[in-house]
Motif scaffolding. Sequence first.
Motif, PDB file in Angstrom:
ATOM      1  N   ALA A  18      -1.041   1.860 -11.320  1.00 45.26           N
ATOM      2  CA  ALA A  18      -1.115   3.219 -11.857  1.00 45.26           C
ATOM      3  C   ALA A  18      -2.199   3.318 -12.911  1.00 45.26           C
ATOM      4  O   ALA A  18      -2.583   2.322 -13.524  1.00 45.26           O
ATOM      5  CB  ALA A  18       0.234   3.605 -12.463  1.00 45.26           C
ATOM      6  N   GLY A  19      -2.686   4.527 -13.128  1.00 49.78           N
ATOM      7  CA  GLY A  19      -3.678   4.752 -14.173  1.00 49.78           C
ATOM      8  C   GLY A  19      -3.122   4.319 -15.515  1.00 49.78           C
ATOM      9  O   GLY A  19      -2.004   4.658 -15.871  1.00 49.78           O
ATOM     10  N   GLY A  20      -3.876   3.553 -16.263  1.00 52.11           N
ATOM     11  CA  GLY A  20      -3.385   3.014 -17.525  1.00 52.11           C
ATOM     12  C   GLY A  20      -2.583   1.740 -17.338  1.00 52.11           C
ATOM     13  O   GLY A  20      -2.075   1.175 -18.301  1.00 52.11           O
ATOM     14  N   LEU A  49       0.841  -1.195   0.000  1.00 52.87           N
ATOM     15  CA  LEU A  49       0.000   0.000   0.000  1.00 52.87           C
ATOM     16  C   LEU A  49       0.876   1.244   0.000  1.00 52.87           C
ATOM     17  O   LEU A  49       1.902   1.305   0.667  1.00 52.87           O
ATOM     18  CB  LEU A  49      -0.925   0.012   1.219  1.00 52.87           C
ATOM     19  N   GLY A  50       0.479   2.236  -0.758  1.00 51.40           N
ATOM     20  CA  GLY A  50       1.255   3.467  -0.856  1.00 51.40           C
ATOM     21  C   GLY A  50       2.246   3.454  -2.005  1.00 51.40           C
ATOM     22  O   GLY A  50       2.841   4.471  -2.321  1.00 51.40           O
ATOM     23  N   ASN A  51       2.429   2.314  -2.629  1.00 54.28           N
ATOM     24  CA  ASN A  51       3.313   2.205  -3.794  1.00 54.28           C
ATOM     25  C   ASN A  51       2.470   2.151  -5.061  1.00 54.28           C
ATOM     26  O   ASN A  51       1.296   1.806  -5.018  1.00 54.28           O
ATOM     27  CB  ASN A  51       4.181   0.941  -3.711  1.00 54.28           C
ATOM     28  N   THR A  52       3.089   2.488  -6.174  1.00 55.73           N
ATOM     29  CA  THR A  52       2.385   2.442  -7.448  1.00 55.73           C
ATOM     30  C   THR A  52       3.165   1.570  -8.416  1.00 55.73           C
ATOM     31  O   THR A  52       4.374   1.713  -8.550  1.00 55.73           O
ATOM     32  CB  THR A  52       2.245   3.862  -8.038  1.00 55.73           C
ATOM     33  N   TYR A  53       2.468   0.669  -9.080  1.00 56.46           N
ATOM     34  CA  TYR A  53       3.080  -0.256 -10.027  1.00 56.46           C
ATOM     35  C   TYR A  53       2.366  -0.151 -11.367  1.00 56.46           C
ATOM     36  O   TYR A  53       1.213   0.252 -11.441  1.00 56.46           O
ATOM     37  CB  TYR A  53       3.009  -1.694  -9.501  1.00 56.46           C
ATOM     38  N   GLY A  54       3.038  -0.550 -12.416  1.00 56.81           N
ATOM     39  CA  GLY A  54       2.458  -0.498 -13.749  1.00 56.81           C
ATOM     40  C   GLY A  54       1.653  -1.734 -14.098  1.00 56.81           C
ATOM     41  O   GLY A  54       0.789  -1.702 -14.966  1.00 56.81           O
TER      42      GLY A  54
END
Length: 123
Positions: free
Chosen positions: A70-72, A42-47
């Motif tokens: 992440a968005g997209g 949580l708090g991280n963003t992945y592709g």
Amino acid sequence: LKQVQKLVKRGLLDPNTDDPFELFISSTPIRYCYYSETQNVLGNTYGMLVLQDFESLTPNILARTVETVAGGGLVVVLLRTMSSLRHLHALSMDIHSRLATESHGPVTRPRFNERLLLTLSAS
């Protein structure tokens, strides 16, 4: 991918003999995590997110992990067999049945499970 292309240009890598999947795995930072450790991401963003062992997936874990994309980005759910998809249909994710009052009972029809199954089976 750029690192692999640079190695090919330098002549240090032969795309005909080296396995492209192994090259991808070795050149990409991948974060592996058990379902019990999902609070750590949580708090991280992945592709991209890959979920496997679908039978042990809970709605909380699904929501927790999907929020990190992440968005997209891409979310992939690996299903072992079609019975896993049937298991998804049998899950009781219907909040309408618990919250519907008598006056609105026949009007509301939960369609989430049906739409989710149609989307998964069409892909």
